[in-house]
Design a protein around this motif. Structure first.
Motif, PDB file in Angstrom:
ATOM      1  N   UNK A  71       0.826  -1.199   0.000  1.00 41.90           N
ATOM      2  CA  UNK A  71       0.000   0.000   0.000  1.00 41.90           C
ATOM      3  C   UNK A  71       0.865   1.255   0.000  1.00 41.90           C
ATOM      4  N   UNK A  72       1.930   1.241   0.794  1.00 43.92           N
ATOM      5  CA  UNK A  72       2.824   2.389   0.838  1.00 43.92           C
ATOM      6  C   UNK A  72       3.455   2.676  -0.516  1.00 43.92           C
ATOM      7  N   UNK A  73       3.811   1.624  -1.253  1.00 40.85           N
ATOM      8  CA  UNK A  73       4.409   1.800  -2.578  1.00 40.85           C
ATOM      9  C   UNK A  73       3.443   2.487  -3.530  1.00 40.85           C
ATOM     10  N   UNK A  74       2.164   2.111  -3.466  1.00 41.27           N
ATOM     11  CA  UNK A  74       1.168   2.727  -4.337  1.00 41.27           C
ATOM     12  C   UNK A  74       0.965   4.197  -3.994  1.00 41.27           C
ATOM     13  N   UNK A  75       0.929   4.505  -2.705  1.00 41.93           N
ATOM     14  CA  UNK A  75       0.780   5.892  -2.286  1.00 41.93           C
ATOM     15  C   UNK A  75       1.984   6.712  -2.742  1.00 41.93           C
ATOM     16  N   UNK A  76       3.182   6.149  -2.556  1.00 37.36           N
ATOM     17  CA  UNK A  76       4.405   6.840  -2.972  1.00 37.36           C
ATOM     18  C   UNK A  76       4.369   7.124  -4.468  1.00 37.36           C
ATOM     19  N   UNK A  77       4.021   6.127  -5.258  1.00 33.51           N
ATOM     20  CA  UNK A  77       3.964   6.292  -6.722  1.00 33.51           C
ATOM     21  C   UNK A  77       3.043   7.442  -7.101  1.00 33.51           C
ATOM     22  N   UNK A  78       1.850   7.462  -6.538  1.00 34.55           N
ATOM     23  CA  UNK A  78       0.868   8.476  -6.913  1.00 34.55           C
ATOM     24  C   UNK A  78       1.280   9.885  -6.488  1.00 34.55           C
ATOM     25  N   UNK A  79       1.879  10.007  -5.320  1.00 33.82           N
ATOM     26  CA  UNK A  79       2.310  11.328  -4.857  1.00 33.82           C
ATOM     27  C   UNK A  79       3.506  11.835  -5.656  1.00 33.82           C
ATOM     28  N   UNK A  80       4.408  10.938  -5.990  1.00 34.43           N
ATOM     29  CA  UNK A  80       5.575  11.332  -6.786  1.00 34.43           C
ATOM     30  C   UNK A  80       5.142  11.766  -8.181  1.00 34.43           C
ATOM     31  N   UNK A  99      -4.530   2.536  -2.513  1.00 38.58           N
ATOM     32  CA  UNK A  99      -3.445   3.503  -2.560  1.00 38.58           C
ATOM     33  C   UNK A  99      -3.794   4.701  -3.418  1.00 38.58           C
ATOM     34  N   UNK A 100      -4.527   4.459  -4.504  1.00 36.92           N
ATOM     35  CA  UNK A 100      -4.954   5.554  -5.360  1.00 36.92           C
ATOM     36  C   UNK A 100      -5.945   6.466  -4.658  1.00 36.92           C
ATOM     37  N   UNK A 101      -6.891   5.860  -3.936  1.00 38.28           N
ATOM     38  CA  UNK A 101      -7.883   6.656  -3.204  1.00 38.28           C
ATOM     39  C   UNK A 101      -7.221   7.476  -2.102  1.00 38.28           C
ATOM     40  N   UNK A 102      -6.319   6.850  -1.350  1.00 40.03           N
ATOM     41  CA  UNK A 102      -5.659   7.557  -0.248  1.00 40.03           C
ATOM     42  C   UNK A 102      -4.772   8.684  -0.769  1.00 40.03           C
ATOM     43  N   UNK A 103      -4.026   8.412  -1.851  1.00 41.75           N
ATOM     44  CA  UNK A 103      -3.189   9.456  -2.432  1.00 41.75           C
ATOM     45  C   UNK A 103      -4.053  10.614  -2.927  1.00 41.75           C
ATOM     46  N   UNK A 104      -5.218  10.287  -3.472  1.00 43.69           N
ATOM     47  CA  UNK A 104      -6.145  11.323  -3.924  1.00 43.69           C
ATOM     48  C   UNK A 104      -6.573  12.221  -2.775  1.00 43.69           C
ATOM     49  N   UNK A 105      -6.828  11.622  -1.602  1.00 48.11           N
ATOM     50  CA  UNK A 105      -7.216  12.404  -0.431  1.00 48.11           C
ATOM     51  C   UNK A 105      -6.080  13.313   0.035  1.00 48.11           C
ATOM     52  N   UNK A 106      -4.849  12.830  -0.073  1.00 45.64           N
ATOM     53  CA  UNK A 106      -3.693  13.647   0.304  1.00 45.64           C
ATOM     54  C   UNK A 106      -3.539  14.812  -0.661  1.00 45.64           C
ATOM     55  N   UNK A 107      -3.713  14.542  -1.955  1.00 45.35           N
ATOM     56  CA  UNK A 107      -3.637  15.600  -2.962  1.00 45.35           C
ATOM     57  C   UNK A 107      -4.724  16.652  -2.712  1.00 45.35           C
ATOM     58  N   UNK A 108      -5.923  16.202  -2.343  1.00 44.02           N
ATOM     59  CA  UNK A 108      -7.001  17.142  -2.014  1.00 44.02           C
ATOM     60  C   UNK A 108      -6.575  18.090  -0.895  1.00 44.02           C
ATOM     61  N   UNK A 137      -8.217  21.555  -2.679  1.00 46.07           N
ATOM     62  CA  UNK A 137      -9.330  21.427  -3.616  1.00 46.07           C
ATOM     63  C   UNK A 137     -10.183  20.231  -3.232  1.00 46.07           C
ATOM     64  N   UNK A 138     -11.484  20.422  -3.241  1.00 48.82           N
ATOM     65  CA  UNK A 138     -12.465  19.362  -3.022  1.00 48.82           C
ATOM     66  C   UNK A 138     -12.454  18.847  -1.582  1.00 48.82           C
ATOM     67  N   UNK A 139     -13.621  18.523  -1.049  1.00 48.62           N
ATOM     68  CA  UNK A 139     -13.725  18.007   0.324  1.00 48.62           C
ATOM     69  C   UNK A 139     -13.262  16.555   0.400  1.00 48.62           C
ATOM     70  N   UNK A 140     -12.783  16.111   1.554  1.00 49.32           N
ATOM     71  CA  UNK A 140     -12.336  14.724   1.715  1.00 49.32           C
ATOM     72  C   UNK A 140     -13.521  13.781   1.848  1.00 49.32           C
ATOM     73  N   UNK A 141     -13.249  12.489   1.708  1.00 47.74           N
ATOM     74  CA  UNK A 141     -14.286  11.491   1.951  1.00 47.74           C
ATOM     75  C   UNK A 141     -14.726  11.568   3.411  1.00 47.74           C
ATOM     76  N   UNK A 142     -15.980  11.286   3.674  1.00 50.45           N
ATOM     77  CA  UNK A 142     -16.536  11.338   5.027  1.00 50.45           C
ATOM     78  C   UNK A 142     -17.193   9.985   5.343  1.00 50.45           C
TER      79      UNK A 142
END
Length: 265
Positions: A47-56, A226-235, A240-245
């Motif tokens: 999971x960490x690798x996927x988050x790292x990829x998306x943020x980078x 990992x894609x969803x979590x990275x998306x929340x970090x980017x938000x 931009x845009x509210x986080x998931x609730x």
């Protein structure tokens, strides 16, 4: 990279070309906020690798990958940043080369020290911290209330699975292991019965075959979550845009995800 910024704090020509589609999607100001942000990512399994990829790839200014653990024989199955033959190396260090190659404009660093040994001042250098921690308090819901009972039928079974895994980790001090599959499977079933009974819900909400999915990370599931979590970090970083609730559950067997709003007691 030597930046060639325009007057007024624009971005370089190289960045404009690299992030063209992203700028069209969320705007120049959001991209500028991302490129000024430093992120700490704790834990470099699948999971960490996927988050790292998306943020980078998103173009943060810097990413520090912190993990004191060594690469296990199971890690390369879901952790694509680790090269074959890296068993025994530090996870973060083994991930660095491929992570940096994803985007040379991002400053990617590693830290092999245990996070518990870090002083508070260490965390002040980061704009966002991604830490996989206990969610015990966040998962506490009073299922005896009328409101909770009404919501029970639509609550994802993954919520109760997390309760079971949390109890297993608390009792054993580790996650379920394929080396002790038989013993751990029996314990998971017993914990399921005890946990769901204590919550006042039927064990039938979590079918017995759930134990098959508790012994390793699955690469496709890591990719989605990992894609969803990275998306929340980017938000958060781009403002931009509210986080998931407030919970996102993904069922890797059914291939669907759901956002649940679960309140504390």
């Amino acid at each position: 990279m030597v930046e060639k910024e325009e007057a007024g704090g624009g971005i370089s020509e190289e960045e404009a070309a690299q992030y063209d589609r992203q700028i069209r999607l969320w705007g120049l100001e959001a991209q500028k906020r991302l490129r000024a942000s430093r992120v700490l990512l704790v834990g470099m399994k699948g999971l960490g690798a996927e988050i790292a990829k998306n943020l980078i790839l998103a173009g943060v200014k810097g990413l520090t990958m912190l993990d004191p653990e060594q690469v296990s024989p199971e890690d390369p199955g879901a952790q694509f940043l680790i090269r074959t033959g890296s068993v025994g190396r530090n996870r973060a260090e083994a991930s660095l080369e491929r992570a940096q190659n994803l985007n040379p404009m991002v400053d990617v660093k590693v830290d092999t020290e245990n996070i518990e040994k870090k002083p508070e001042s260490f965390f002040t250098q980061f704009d966002a911290k991604v830490v996989f921690c206990s969610v015990k308090e966040a998962l506490e819901v009073d299922w005896s209330s009328e409101k909770a009972k009404a919501a029970l039928k639509r609550t994802a079974s993954d919520y109760f699975l997390l309760q079971v895994l949390l109890k297993f980790r608390t009792d054993k001090g580790r996650d379920p292991s394929s080396d002790t599959f038989g013993e751990d499977s029996e314990l998971l079933l017993q914990i399921r019965n005890d946990v769901l009974d204590s919550l006042g819900v039927s064990p039938d909400l979590l079918p017995e075959d759930f134990v098959r999915y508790c012994f390793s990370e699955m690469a496709p599931v890591c990719a989605v979550v990992g894609g969803i979590l990275a998306q929340e970090i980017v938000k958060a970083l781009s403002q931009r845009d509210p986080p998931h609730n407030n919970f996102f559950f993904f069922d890797g067997m059914k291939g669907n995800g759901i956002v649940e709003c679960l309140g504390p007691k």
